[in-house]
Design an enzyme around this catalytic site. Structure first.
Site, short mmCIF file in Angstrom:
data_model
loop_
_atom_site.label_atom_id
_atom_site.label_comp_id
_atom_site.label_asym_id
_atom_site.label_seq_id
_atom_site.Cartn_x
_atom_site.Cartn_y
_atom_site.Cartn_z
N ASP A 64 -7.15 -6.06 3.91
CA ASP A 64 -6.54 -4.73 3.92
C ASP A 64 -6.57 -4.11 5.31
O ASP A 64 -7.64 -3.77 5.83
CB ASP A 64 -7.31 -3.84 2.91
CG ASP A 64 -6.65 -2.49 2.71
OD1 ASP A 64 -5.54 -2.28 3.23
OD2 ASP A 64 -7.26 -1.64 2.02
N MET B 216 -8.78 8.61 -0.75
CA MET B 216 -9.68 8.99 0.36
C MET B 216 -10.18 10.42 0.14
O MET B 216 -9.39 11.29 -0.27
CB MET B 216 -8.95 8.92 1.69
CG MET B 216 -8.35 7.56 1.98
SD MET B 216 -7.64 7.51 3.63
CE MET B 216 -6.79 5.94 3.57
N MET C 236 -11.96 -5.14 4.90
CA MET C 236 -11.21 -4.18 5.70
C MET C 236 -10.97 -4.79 7.09
O MET C 236 -11.93 -5.09 7.81
CB MET C 236 -11.97 -2.86 5.85
CG MET C 236 -12.10 -2.05 4.56
SD MET C 236 -10.54 -1.77 3.71
CE MET C 236 -9.58 -0.93 4.97
N HIS D 223 -1.13 -1.18 -4.34
CA HIS D 223 -2.42 -0.83 -3.75
C HIS D 223 -2.44 0.68 -3.51
O HIS D 223 -1.59 1.21 -2.80
CB HIS D 223 -2.60 -1.60 -2.45
CG HIS D 223 -3.93 -1.40 -1.79
ND1 HIS D 223 -5.05 -2.13 -2.16
CD2 HIS D 223 -4.33 -0.56 -0.81
CE1 HIS D 223 -6.07 -1.72 -1.42
NE2 HIS D 223 -5.67 -0.77 -0.59
N SER E 87 0.84 -1.19 0.00
CA SER E 87 0.00 0.00 0.00
C SER E 87 0.88 1.25 0.00
O SER E 87 1.57 1.54 0.98
CB SER E 87 -0.91 0.01 1.23
OG SER E 87 -1.56 1.25 1.31
N ASP F 167 -4.63 3.95 -2.19
CA ASP F 167 -5.76 4.32 -1.34
C ASP F 167 -6.23 5.73 -1.62
O ASP F 167 -5.55 6.70 -1.27
CB ASP F 167 -5.34 4.21 0.13
CG ASP F 167 -5.16 2.76 0.55
OD1 ASP F 167 -6.11 1.98 0.38
OD2 ASP F 167 -4.06 2.41 1.03
N HIS G 58 -8.19 1.50 -4.52
CA HIS G 58 -9.19 1.34 -3.45
C HIS G 58 -9.85 2.70 -3.21
O HIS G 58 -9.24 3.60 -2.64
CB HIS G 58 -8.45 0.82 -2.20
CG HIS G 58 -9.32 0.63 -1.00
ND1 HIS G 58 -8.79 0.36 0.25
CD2 HIS G 58 -10.66 0.63 -0.84
CE1 HIS G 58 -9.78 0.24 1.12
NE2 HIS G 58 -10.92 0.40 0.49
N MET H 35 -12.07 5.01 -1.34
CA MET H 35 -12.78 5.27 -0.09
C MET H 35 -13.41 6.65 -0.23
O MET H 35 -12.99 7.64 0.40
CB MET H 35 -11.79 5.21 1.09
CG MET H 35 -11.42 3.78 1.44
SD MET H 35 -9.89 3.67 2.39
CE MET H 35 -8.72 3.68 1.05
C1 DX5 Z 1 -6.69 1.94 5.18
C2 DX5 Z 1 -6.15 1.59 3.80
C3 DX5 Z 1 -5.09 0.56 3.80
C4 DX5 Z 1 -3.84 0.98 4.52
C5 DX5 Z 1 -3.12 -0.25 4.98
O1 DX5 Z 1 -7.79 2.75 5.05
O2 DX5 Z 1 -7.21 1.11 2.99
O3 DX5 Z 1 -4.78 0.13 2.48
O4 DX5 Z 1 -2.98 1.74 3.71
O5 DX5 Z 1 -2.02 0.12 5.72
P1 DX5 Z 1 -1.39 -0.80 6.87
O6 DX5 Z 1 -0.93 -2.07 6.16
O7 DX5 Z 1 -0.27 0.01 7.39
O8 DX5 Z 1 -2.47 -1.10 7.84
ZN ZN Z 2 -6.68 0.12 1.03
#
Ligand code: DX5
Ligand code: ZN
Length: 223
Positions: free
Chosen positions: A176, A38, A138, A34, A9, A36, A67, A69
């Site tokens: 994740d 947000m 999650m 990956h 990630s 993220d 991903h 969010m």
């Molecule tokens: C959280 C993200 C994850 C996050 C995982 O909202 O969707 O992908 O980056 O990070 P770690 O592995 O550090 O928990």
């Molecule tokens: Zn994620």
């Protein structure tokens, strides 16, 4: 038996050294990036959007697993696809018409993923599971990297695996949040196919070596 995939990630990377961090993943045994996204609305944090995804796509030599969010993800599916996403994952909690959005993603040419928050039961996917390429469970509350793994995610993974096997579907299970060397093997035995790893990789002394270790675990699930 198909080998599981490792998806570092990028949220946990040092963004001031992004090209080097991406190159580390390119050189490693990792399978996907990956990413993220947000929006500060669905989750209490803001990261980046399609412009950064597109910039990463020019450096990355492996598929981008994006991903989302964000609220109203259906508005941005085509933009993220154009930016280079191979997998586009939306949250079930943000989609009133999840069936429609899953098919919209597939029509864009990407693989369709559906993410579930820790409190959302896998049973809501029962009538759609055959159409979904990937379910992202999650194992932390989405919004931040570096959180503690929620242990109920383990029986939840088994339950989802059973649902997929019963439906004779090809859906991959991605885990994740809080994944690392301490729980990777149990997750794979419970049925996980893709492990997302943020801090456990990027904060490690030897990130390439940690990815190799995560990749080396046995993927055979035990039921
Ligand atoms: C959280 C993200 C994850 C996050 C995982 O909202 O969707 O992908 O980056 O990070 P770690 O592995 O550090 O928990
Ligand atoms: Zn994620």
């Amino acid at each position: 038996m198909k080998k599981h995939l490792i998806a570092p990630s990028v949220l946990a990377a040092d963004f001031a050294r992004l090209p080097e961090e991406i190159d580390m993943v390119n050189r490693s045994e990792a399978d996907w990036f990956h990413l993220d996204v947000m929006d500060g609305r669905f989750v209490p944090n803001i990261t980046f959007g399609m412009f950064i995804v597109e910039a990463i796509s020019r450096l990355a030599k492996k598929p981008l697993d994006v991903h989302l969010m964000i609220v109203e993800p259906e508005k941005y599916v085509e933009s993220f696809r154009k930016a280079g996403a191979e997998v586009i994952t939306v949250h079930a909690e943000t989609c009133t018409h999840l069936h429609r959005t899953v098919h919209q993603i597939k029509e864009s040419g990407a693989k369709a993923g559906v993410a579930l928050n820790p409190h959302t039961p896998v049973s809501i996917l029962e009538d759609l599971i055959e159409d979904i390429d990937l379910v992202c469970l999650m194992s932390v509350n989405p919004g931040f990297g570096g959180q503690k793994f929620i242990y109920q995610s383990l029986p939840k993974t088994r339950k989802l695996k059973e649902m997929i096997l019963t439906a004779n579907a090809q859906t991959l299970i991605e885990i994740d949040g809080g994944v690392g060397l301490h729980n990777a093997e149990s997750l794979l035995q419970a049925g996980a196919d893709v492990l997302v790893a943020g801090n456990s990789v990027f904060a490690a002394k030897d990130p390439v070596g940690t990815i190799s270790q995560l990749k080396a675990f046995d993927a055979r699930f035990d039921f």
